[in-house]
Design a protein around this motif. Sequence first.
Motif, short mmCIF file in Angstrom:
data_model
loop_
_atom_site.label_atom_id
_atom_site.label_comp_id
_atom_site.label_asym_id
_atom_site.label_seq_id
_atom_site.Cartn_x
_atom_site.Cartn_y
_atom_site.Cartn_z
N UNK A 95 -10.25 -1.49 -1.68
CA UNK A 95 -10.09 -0.09 -1.28
C UNK A 95 -8.63 0.25 -0.97
N UNK A 96 -7.89 -0.75 -0.51
CA UNK A 96 -6.51 -0.52 -0.09
C UNK A 96 -5.53 -0.62 -1.25
N UNK A 97 -5.75 -1.60 -2.14
CA UNK A 97 -4.81 -1.90 -3.21
C UNK A 97 -5.55 -1.98 -4.55
N UNK B 290 -4.49 -11.19 -7.83
CA UNK B 290 -3.22 -10.52 -7.55
C UNK B 290 -3.54 -9.08 -7.18
N UNK B 291 -2.92 -8.58 -6.11
CA UNK B 291 -3.11 -7.20 -5.68
C UNK B 291 -1.78 -6.45 -5.74
N UNK B 292 -1.85 -5.19 -6.21
CA UNK B 292 -0.67 -4.35 -6.44
C UNK B 292 -0.95 -2.96 -5.87
N UNK B 293 0.10 -2.22 -5.59
CA UNK B 293 -0.06 -0.83 -5.13
C UNK B 293 -0.80 -0.01 -6.18
N UNK B 294 -1.65 0.90 -5.71
CA UNK B 294 -2.36 1.79 -6.64
C UNK B 294 -1.42 2.76 -7.34
N UNK B 295 -0.20 2.90 -6.85
CA UNK B 295 0.78 3.74 -7.51
C UNK B 295 1.47 3.04 -8.68
N UNK B 296 1.27 1.73 -8.79
CA UNK B 296 1.97 0.95 -9.82
C UNK B 296 1.02 0.64 -10.98
N UNK B 297 0.54 1.70 -11.64
CA UNK B 297 -0.46 1.51 -12.69
C UNK B 297 0.11 0.77 -13.90
N UNK B 298 1.36 1.01 -14.24
CA UNK B 298 1.95 0.30 -15.38
C UNK B 298 2.09 -1.19 -15.09
N UNK B 299 2.47 -1.52 -13.86
CA UNK B 299 2.58 -2.92 -13.48
C UNK B 299 1.20 -3.58 -13.50
N UNK C 176 0.83 -1.21 0.00
CA UNK C 176 0.00 0.00 0.00
C UNK C 176 0.86 1.26 0.00
N UNK C 177 1.96 1.24 0.76
CA UNK C 177 2.83 2.40 0.85
C UNK C 177 3.84 2.48 -0.30
N UNK C 178 3.81 1.46 -1.17
CA UNK C 178 4.69 1.42 -2.35
C UNK C 178 6.16 1.56 -1.95
N UNK C 179 6.56 0.82 -0.91
CA UNK C 179 7.93 0.92 -0.41
C UNK C 179 8.95 0.30 -1.35
N UNK C 180 8.51 -0.66 -2.15
CA UNK C 180 9.42 -1.29 -3.10
C UNK C 180 9.99 -2.61 -2.64
#
Length: 615
Positions: free
Chosen positions: A108-110, A226-235, A89-93
């Motif tokens: 809602x989270x991811x 599969x769930x991914x960060x909302x900041x990782x739109x390309x992924x 969620x925090x897109x820490x990497x």
Amino acid sequence: MHVPLTYAVSIFLLWLGLSSQAWAKQAELPTTVFVFGSEAVFDFRLNHTLAVVQAALNIGAEKQAPIEVRSTAERELGMNRNRALASIQQNKGDVHIISSSASRDLDAMLMPIRISIASSMMGERIFLVRPERRREMESIHSLQDLQKHSIGVGQGWIDGEIMKHAGLRVQTSVRYDLLFPMLQGRRFDLLSRAVHEAWDELRTRGFRSLDWEGTWLLAYPVPFYLYVSKDQKELVLRLEKGLEALQANGTLDRLFVDHFGAAILRADWAGRRRIVIPNPLLPHQPPLHFSSWQQWHKKAEGDMARLQRMARDRFQPHWSGVYRPKLLIENQSRLPSPAKHKAKSPPLIVRSADRPNDTHILAAVFAFELALSQPVNQQSPYFQKGVHYLIDKDLDQETALLALRNQSPFVDAVATQSSHVRENRLLTARVDISQGMMGHRVFVIRKQNEAKFNDVQTIDDLRRFNICVGSGWPDRLVMEAAGIPVVTRTFTRELYQDLHSGRCDGVSHTIYEARDEILARPLEGLEVEPNLLLSYPAKQQMFFSKSKSELAYAAERGLLSLQNHGILQELLEVIYGDSIQYVQLSKRRVLTLSNPNLAERISLEKLNAPPMIWF
């Protein structure tokens, strides 16, 4: 207030820089993607997720930037699910992807990839139980019956909330791996597992104080995303396109069957009666290309039936109905409980593996514990002694054997292939725990090299290839004596590095190791070479320090008892049966070798017979 022009320009440039960084953080596609791996030793569930992610990202990879896929378990085995979710969620990497049953809260989270990678199998729940309560649990026929019992689930699992909505009593654990001792310790009555998860969890625990209820299941619709960060739109976009392609070409189904097909057959998914409850926590949006959840679930029910048929065609099971190792379950009364282990003196330590998901020695470890608990050992000081397995990535087999010779306190026994050198230096229990399988070997190879071995008909033909074997494995001497070129390393992980670099053409493994080796490395593009079977007389035995003669004697007495009562053979089938079927022995050309390691004259007719004919 008047602001100097230079100051205003500075503020603007600072804002522009921060905005650019924020945009880059959101848009940049990572070159290495970490998938949440596992919380526990011998946890194979999430290898499937790794394989799916790798396959999805490989779609169209030749036209896009390459992405390396790795498991978080490589860096931190103990990371739990909640920490992984927060990190994504925090897109820490440090974590990019997690697989999970879909829910509104997670949506809602991811960012979900709205294609289920396991149909609705996560909503097909079967239950682990304590062996003495299995028959009682088989009397459950309705939701009302089930409401009388407590159910264990992991903290944060959507399953617990779904069950609570149905009026069921739920108890949670903050960690997945604690659920099993909690069941053994009577903290709850039933442990909820997806139908494809339970078999591996039972076999890698040797059915110790565990069984499963075999007549019914609890069912509700739930996709596995599969769930991914909302900041990782390309992924997200790349995974979505990849999964759509895998779904269309059938790869998604094949990956599920490869990993879990045997498990759903063992559990007799299709033969159980169903207790159906609703899922009030489904996300607002149904999966891609479906207009409603009802439409998706109807399709998912057909998909699950198809996966069952694919699994039956792939594994051709010899058992019927729910598989339960009767002899092992009957012997549970002879095993000490985990609580008793703690109350007694420290447990015996067996060197087991150099990585968490290496199962090739589990049967020997469990057989050793069962052996010490047999009635023939009632007068031994080691009767019902607890046994723990030692997993250490820096402890190789030869170092562990040297520790036995030097009477080092950190290891009490090593289960390994016998040789005259080892038998001269150490004490051993003279029972072949592998029952003839140790000397039946296949090669794990890279998929693109499958055709290289097609024309191998004789040992002479095999001498054209380099084979990777452990430097301390007696198999090295067998192959060298046959003139087969070998490449040796201390650790198995180093052998696979040599395989991928081209220093060798295949890694030698017993017929019961190869499948788990491949499933434990889902990202490496490996398979079992389909044509050859090397066969030579060999035994797997327990070895002990010469100062532990009573322990060696007790182990031998107990193992002979297990062998005579058929328990040893059944334990091997429980843990390795699916792996042996996976290599399809009947289709292989047998190349016979001699073994210069033998400490005694062994019947070649016995040891070179078709292995495990009772499978």
